[in-house]
Motif scaffolding. Structure first.
Motif, mmCIF file in Angstrom:
data_model
loop_
_atom_site.group_PDB
_atom_site.id
_atom_site.type_symbol
_atom_site.label_atom_id
_atom_site.label_comp_id
_atom_site.label_asym_id
_atom_site.label_seq_id
_atom_site.Cartn_x
_atom_site.Cartn_y
_atom_site.Cartn_z
ATOM 1 N N ASP A 1 1.065 -1.063 0.192
ATOM 2 C CA ASP A 1 0.201 -0.104 0.213
ATOM 3 C C ASP A 1 0.911 1.108 -0.211
ATOM 4 O OD1 ASP A 1 -2.012 -1.276 0.220
ATOM 5 O OD2 ASP A 1 -2.333 -1.621 1.643
ATOM 6 N N ASP A 2 2.097 1.276 0.939
ATOM 7 C CA ASP A 2 2.757 2.540 1.084
ATOM 8 C C ASP A 2 3.445 2.423 -0.351
ATOM 9 O OD1 ASP A 2 4.693 -0.002 0.736
ATOM 10 O OD2 ASP A 2 5.836 0.850 2.949
ATOM 11 N N ARG A 3 4.360 1.602 -0.759
ATOM 12 C CA ARG A 3 4.656 2.054 -2.131
ATOM 13 C C ARG A 3 3.238 2.395 -3.405
ATOM 14 N NH1 ARG A 3 8.647 3.625 -4.360
ATOM 15 N NH2 ARG A 3 9.649 2.138 -6.896
ATOM 16 N N ALA A 4 2.217 1.908 -3.550
ATOM 17 C CA ALA A 4 0.812 2.415 -3.993
ATOM 18 C C ALA A 4 0.531 3.530 -4.232
ATOM 19 C CB ALA A 4 0.360 1.605 -4.094
ATOM 20 N N HIS A 5 1.225 3.897 -3.303
ATOM 21 C CA HIS A 5 0.750 5.542 -2.446
ATOM 22 C C HIS A 5 1.622 6.294 -3.437
ATOM 23 C CE1 HIS A 5 -1.098 8.834 -0.213
ATOM 24 N NE2 HIS A 5 0.495 9.023 0.138
ATOM 25 N N PHE A 6 2.543 6.196 -3.192
ATOM 26 C CA PHE A 6 4.247 6.736 -3.014
ATOM 27 C C PHE A 6 3.820 7.249 -5.382
ATOM 28 C CE2 PHE A 6 8.187 6.604 -5.652
ATOM 29 C CZ PHE A 6 9.179 7.635 -4.786
ATOM 30 N N LEU A 7 3.832 5.821 -5.532
ATOM 31 C CA LEU A 7 3.525 5.999 -7.038
ATOM 32 C C LEU A 7 2.590 6.676 -7.922
ATOM 33 C CD1 LEU A 7 4.789 2.603 -8.108
ATOM 34 C CD2 LEU A 7 5.916 3.995 -8.067
ATOM 35 N N ARG A 8 1.517 6.452 -6.842
ATOM 36 C CA ARG A 8 -0.042 7.704 -7.167
ATOM 37 C C ARG A 8 0.221 9.164 -6.803
ATOM 38 N NH1 ARG A 8 -2.954 3.535 -5.468
ATOM 39 N NH2 ARG A 8 -3.040 4.150 -3.251
ATOM 40 N N HIS A 9 1.155 10.139 -6.043
ATOM 41 C CA HIS A 9 2.079 10.914 -5.558
ATOM 42 C C HIS A 9 2.675 11.451 -5.906
ATOM 43 C CE1 HIS A 9 -1.737 9.198 -3.038
ATOM 44 N NE2 HIS A 9 -2.177 10.712 -3.204
ATOM 45 N N TYR A 10 4.166 10.710 -6.302
ATOM 46 C CA TYR A 10 5.456 11.512 -5.789
ATOM 47 C C TYR A 10 5.361 12.215 -7.062
ATOM 48 C CZ TYR A 10 7.804 8.946 -9.796
ATOM 49 O OH TYR A 10 7.600 8.811 -11.724
ATOM 50 N N HIS A 11 4.928 12.631 -8.123
ATOM 51 C CA HIS A 11 5.658 13.442 -9.665
ATOM 52 C C HIS A 11 4.866 14.270 -9.268
ATOM 53 C CE1 HIS A 11 5.208 14.217 -13.688
ATOM 54 N NE2 HIS A 11 6.176 14.297 -13.417
ATOM 55 N N SER A 12 2.934 13.980 -8.753
ATOM 56 C CA SER A 12 2.611 15.481 -8.939
ATOM 57 C C SER A 12 2.991 15.736 -7.809
ATOM 58 C CB SER A 12 1.056 15.232 -8.587
ATOM 59 O OG SER A 12 0.722 13.875 -7.610
ATOM 60 N N THR A 13 3.174 15.785 -6.938
ATOM 61 C CA THR A 13 3.819 16.276 -5.170
ATOM 62 C C THR A 13 5.093 17.065 -6.245
ATOM 63 O OG1 THR A 13 3.242 14.769 -4.504
ATOM 64 C CG2 THR A 13 4.733 16.201 -3.597
ATOM 65 N N LEU A 14 5.855 16.203 -6.773
ATOM 66 C CA LEU A 14 7.994 17.101 -6.521
ATOM 67 C C LEU A 14 6.997 17.992 -8.067
ATOM 68 C CD1 LEU A 14 9.751 14.067 -8.241
ATOM 69 C CD2 LEU A 14 9.750 15.936 -6.581
ATOM 70 N N MET A 15 5.597 18.607 -8.562
ATOM 71 C CA MET A 15 5.765 19.379 -9.802
ATOM 72 C C MET A 15 4.705 20.558 -9.225
ATOM 73 S SD MET A 15 6.565 18.530 -13.377
ATOM 74 C CE MET A 15 7.957 17.972 -12.486
ATOM 75 N N ALA A 16 3.921 20.263 -8.113
ATOM 76 C CA ALA A 16 3.453 21.032 -7.354
ATOM 77 C C ALA A 16 4.296 22.442 -6.988
ATOM 78 C CB ALA A 16 2.982 20.186 -6.097
ATOM 79 N N ALA A 17 5.807 21.304 -6.204
ATOM 80 C CA ALA A 17 6.867 22.038 -5.686
ATOM 81 C C ALA A 17 7.578 23.015 -6.635
ATOM 82 C CB ALA A 17 8.877 21.023 -4.763
ATOM 83 N N PHE A 18 7.805 21.867 -7.949
ATOM 84 C CA PHE A 18 8.443 22.651 -8.942
ATOM 85 C C PHE A 18 8.041 24.371 -9.850
ATOM 86 C CE2 PHE A 18 8.322 22.607 -14.165
ATOM 87 C CZ PHE A 18 9.798 23.351 -13.896
ATOM 88 N N ALA A 19 5.976 23.861 -9.320
ATOM 89 C CA ALA A 19 5.826 24.997 -10.186
ATOM 90 C C ALA A 19 5.569 26.558 -9.120
ATOM 91 C CB ALA A 19 4.650 24.499 -10.257
ATOM 92 N N ALA A 20 5.523 25.652 -7.889
ATOM 93 C CA ALA A 20 5.676 26.683 -6.784
ATOM 94 C C ALA A 20 7.005 27.294 -6.570
ATOM 95 C CB ALA A 20 5.176 26.002 -5.286
ATOM 96 N N VAL A 21 8.156 27.254 -6.615
ATOM 97 C CA VAL A 21 9.529 27.588 -6.981
ATOM 98 C C VAL A 21 9.550 28.932 -7.761
ATOM 99 C CG1 VAL A 21 11.890 27.113 -6.538
ATOM 100 C CG2 VAL A 21 10.196 25.640 -5.056
ATOM 101 N N LEU A 22 9.078 28.183 -8.574
ATOM 102 C CA LEU A 22 8.954 28.861 -10.370
ATOM 103 C C LEU A 22 8.084 30.470 -9.985
ATOM 104 C CD1 LEU A 22 9.396 26.788 -13.163
ATOM 105 C CD2 LEU A 22 10.191 27.829 -12.355
#
Length: 332
Positions: free
Chosen positions: A286-307
């Motif tokens: 479950d924790d791996r599945a949660h990671f795979l469904r969240h990591y990219h969008s979370t990284l993109m949120a950080a990326f967009a917020a910093v820009l």
């Protein structure tokens, strides 16, 4: 980076996102199959490369005393250690000399100052072959590979103008033809042209004007559909465009993205994700599945917020004439 008061909520999104990512370091680690020819690159090298790319951008746009900068640098150090100080890239290049993903992941780390001269020398030799230059790739991916070459010291004359008209965005298509795949393609064209937000002037004036006109309704459509991952990428593009036009950040869009986050700052790929039964998650903890469904969008949120929060105040420059592209079949 010291964020102005009106961008503090957006800045907090970046802080929370990278904090969640930091708790997931083990999920970004390369497994024993990292060098396997039949290894699952999308579940190993791809997440690590995306982590490196976003953290390189965060580090570039923040000052060393900034806690966000320190966290990004620590995550970059972690990513570099996972590659055995770059040695795994050299070994991958020997095993799969015409695979592009080792160069692309390495380029993200190289942009943050991590270098492995032996890998770069070997990659340059392969890049001079006809086999490498003639590998068939879609135009957007080709732009990404060429950008990776540039970061690694492999220079080709006028690489962007030759490839750009063949991309979806570069052709200035009818705005009503926008859909999910086109959205991901256009965001990556912008990322490659601007070196992931470092050089907003790399975006040609006609594309600045086109995006200034049509990005807002496209973003609204994605937000209404709960496509949080693509919305994050579009917000990153909006931040790049705003550095050329002087337009303000889309507050309502950021509020929607903020409301979609989980309790620890993580952002799902889409609304009501995960579905009750996702075949792609079969057999995963479950924790791996949660990671795979969240990591990219979370990284993109950080990326967009910093820009967005790093955008300097300056008058519009080089945007050309703002207009609706009626000649491209746009609705009037």
């Amino acid at each position: 980076m010291t964020a102005p008061d009106d961008t503090a909520p957006i800045r907090r999104i970046a802080e929370d996102a990278l904090a969640w990512v930091d708790t997931c370091r083990a999920d970004f680690a390369l497994g024993e199959d990292a060098l396997a020819v039949d290894g699952e690159v999308d579940n190993s090298w791809k997440p690590l490369g995306e982590l490196a790319q976003v953290c390189a951008t965060v580090a570039h746009h923040t000052a060393p005393p900034d806690p966000l900068h320190a966290r990004a640098r620590a995550l970059l150090d972690f990513a570099w250690r996972e590659t055995d100080g770059g040695e795994l890239f050299r070994r991958l290049q020997q095993l799969e000399p015409f695979a592009t993903y080792p160069l692309e992941v390495y380029a993200a780390l190289a942009s943050a100052g991590f270098r492995h001269p032996a890998f770069e020398e070997a990659a340059a030799v392969v890049a001079r072959t006809r086999g490498w230059r003639l590998t068939e790739q879609d135009p957007t991916r080709r732009l990404g590979v060429l950008r990776a070459e540039e970061r690694c010291g492999i220079h080709r004359p006028a690489w962007a103008p030759h490839e750009l008209p063949r991309t979806w965005l570069g052709g200035l298509p009818e705005p009503w033809t926008f859909e999910r795949d086109a959205g991901y393609a256009l965001t990556h064209v912008v990322f490659h042209l601007t070196d992931w937000g470092r050089d907003p002037d790399g975006l040609p004036p006609d594309l600045v004007g086109y995006l200034a006109d049509w990005l807002p309704p496209w973003l609204d459509t994605c937000l209404e559909a709960g496509m949080w991952d693509l919305s994050g990428e579009l917000l990153a593009v909006a931040a790049v465009v705003a550095r050329r036009t002087g337009d303000p950040a889309p507050r309502d869009a950021w509020q929607a993205l903020r409301a979609a986050r989980g309790p620890h700052g993580e952002l799902p790929l889409k609304h009501q994700d995960p579905a009750p039964a996702d075949p792609g998650d079969a057999g995963l903890p479950d924790d791996r599945a949660h990671f795979l469904r969240h990591y990219h969008s979370t990284l993109m949120a950080a990326f967009a917020a910093v820009l967005t929060t790093a955008r300097p105040a300056r008058p519009p420059v080089g945007t050309g004439t703002r207009h609706r592209h009626g000649g491209q079949g746009a609705p009037e």
